[in-house]
Scaffold this active site. Structure first.
Site, mmCIF file in Angstrom:
data_model
loop_
_atom_site.group_PDB
_atom_site.id
_atom_site.type_symbol
_atom_site.label_atom_id
_atom_site.label_comp_id
_atom_site.label_asym_id
_atom_site.label_seq_id
_atom_site.Cartn_x
_atom_site.Cartn_y
_atom_site.Cartn_z
ATOM 1 N N GLY A 139 3.860 14.316 -0.098
ATOM 2 C CA GLY A 139 4.097 14.143 1.147
ATOM 3 C C GLY A 139 3.476 15.023 2.227
ATOM 4 N N GLY A 196 5.295 8.001 0.106
ATOM 5 C CA GLY A 196 4.925 7.549 1.189
ATOM 6 C C GLY A 196 4.520 6.206 1.232
ATOM 7 C CG ASN A 230 10.639 9.032 -4.983
ATOM 8 O OD1 ASN A 230 11.778 8.484 -4.637
ATOM 9 N ND2 ASN A 230 10.331 10.247 -4.815
ATOM 10 C CD1 TRP A 231 10.137 3.032 -1.979
ATOM 11 C CD2 TRP A 231 12.045 1.659 -1.477
ATOM 12 N NE1 TRP A 231 9.785 1.355 -1.583
ATOM 13 C CE2 TRP A 231 11.139 0.672 -1.556
ATOM 14 C CE3 TRP A 231 13.373 1.354 -1.597
ATOM 15 C CZ2 TRP A 231 11.256 -0.666 -1.337
ATOM 16 C CZ3 TRP A 231 13.488 -0.357 -1.540
ATOM 17 C CH2 TRP A 231 12.288 -1.121 -1.569
ATOM 18 C CE LYS A 232 9.018 11.336 -1.314
ATOM 19 N NZ LYS A 232 8.370 12.440 -1.368
ATOM 20 C CB SER A 283 -0.746 12.743 -0.596
ATOM 21 O OG SER A 283 0.192 13.541 -0.139
ATOM 22 C CD GLU A 314 5.585 13.487 -8.132
ATOM 23 O OE1 GLU A 314 5.199 12.360 -7.619
ATOM 24 O OE2 GLU A 314 6.605 13.651 -7.872
ATOM 25 C CD GLU A 368 10.765 15.160 -2.089
ATOM 26 O OE1 GLU A 368 11.618 14.312 -2.020
ATOM 27 O OE2 GLU A 368 9.724 14.942 -1.542
ATOM 28 C CG HIS A 372 10.911 14.214 -6.829
ATOM 29 N ND1 HIS A 372 10.784 14.912 -5.702
ATOM 30 C CD2 HIS A 372 9.998 13.306 -6.583
ATOM 31 C CE1 HIS A 372 9.812 14.462 -5.093
ATOM 32 N NE2 HIS A 372 9.164 13.531 -5.615
HETATM 33 C C1 PEP Z 1 6.761 11.725 -4.395
HETATM 34 O O1 PEP Z 1 7.794 11.400 -3.874
HETATM 35 O O2 PEP Z 1 6.977 11.725 -5.777
HETATM 36 C C2 PEP Z 1 5.282 11.510 -3.983
HETATM 37 C C3 PEP Z 1 4.567 11.861 -4.919
HETATM 38 O O3 PEP Z 1 5.349 11.618 -2.530
HETATM 39 P P1 PEP Z 1 4.046 11.133 -1.613
HETATM 40 O O4 PEP Z 1 3.321 10.259 -2.289
HETATM 41 O O5 PEP Z 1 4.654 10.860 -0.318
HETATM 42 O O6 PEP Z 1 3.320 12.539 -1.688
#
Ligand code: PEP
Length: 258
Positions: free
Chosen positions: A179, A241, A13-15, A219, A173, A102, A100
């Protein structure tokens, strides 16, 4: 992972990161590092809408899929700024992330809108990566399992069993792990992924539940992926990330291929 029963899927997931001009260099660095990459592990990159055409072009023929990070629940019409599932599939998008944390946190998405989007995605060939997970406060209140159960039940309301389920991935998640560099322990992540599989068995049947891919996200990185993916009910990862770094992302894909 249980490769005999279900596919393993590693999705980045490049966000809101990366530029169209940077995708080719990313691909050129990634591909040689995952040369052993095989049919039972799918890998994908989910990009901002505006990068999808470039990403689809660059990753064409590589075996790495391309997905969106969101979509509208509506088919078409006066929804300024939105993008429909049909528009995504029209350009060849293969995956879409739905709900998601976010999106839930900053853009008011709810379990109900996640359900509407999931139903809309299922009308297309795309695979929907449906995200669920608790906040730190909810974990500390001891309501993780009941909350995640409700999130899954609501997200899948009116989703028929059978073939349609092959286009659903559930991503567990924990919000507090996204993050932050804090990862759920493999045991804690496994416990919730098993709860999710039990909910799926109640909603559908044991066989269907056993065939659905459940990812862990939060993460996940090149250091911890192997241990997380070794858990019986964790069938892949949704990676934020670490998916921006080809070398780290490759280590995760390769960990899923062992
Ligand atoms: C995500 O954006 O779904 C995610 C798991 O981010 P990260 O790996 O940076 O925690």
């Amino acid at each position: 992972m249980n490769r005999e029963l279900r596919k393993t899927v590693i999705a980045g997931n490049w966000k809101m990161n990366m530029l169209a001009s940077e995708i080719k260099a990313f691909k050129d660095e990634l591909m040689p590092l995952i040369s052993g990459y095989s049919a039972w592990c799918e890998a994908a990159i989910c990009t901002p809408f505006v990068l999808l055409p470039s990403a689809l072009d660059v990753f064409k023929g590589t075996g790495v899929g391309v997905g969106a990070q969101n979509m509208s629940q509506h088919e078409s019409g006066a929804y300024t700024g939105e993008v429909s599932a049909t528009q995504l599939t029209d350009i060849g998008t293969q995956y879409v992330i739905i709900g998601h944390s976010e999106r839930r946190q900053y853009y008011g998405e709810t379990d109900e809108s996640v359900n509407e989007k999931t139903l809309a995605a299922l009308k297309t060939p795309m695979t929907a990566i449906v995200c669920v997970g608790e906040t730190l406060e909810q974990r500390e209140q001891g309501i993780t399992n009941s909350l995640v159960t409700k999130q899954v039940e609501t997200a899948l309301k009116n989703v028929p069993g059978g073939e349609e389920l092959g286009k659903i991935i559930i991503a567990y998640e924990p919000v507090w792990a996204i993050g932050t560099g804090k990862t759920a322990t493999p045991e804690d992540a496994q416990e919730v992924c098993k709860v999710i599989r039990d909910v799926l068995a109640k909603l559908y049947c044991e066989k269907s539940a056993a065939s659905i891919t459940i990812q862990y996200g939060g993460s996940m990185n090149d250091k911890n992926a192997k241990e997380l993916l070794a858990q019986p009910d964790i069938d892949g990862g949704l990676i934020g990330g670490a998916s921006l770094k080809p070398d780290a992302f490759a280590v995760i894909i390769n960990a899923a291929n062992q």
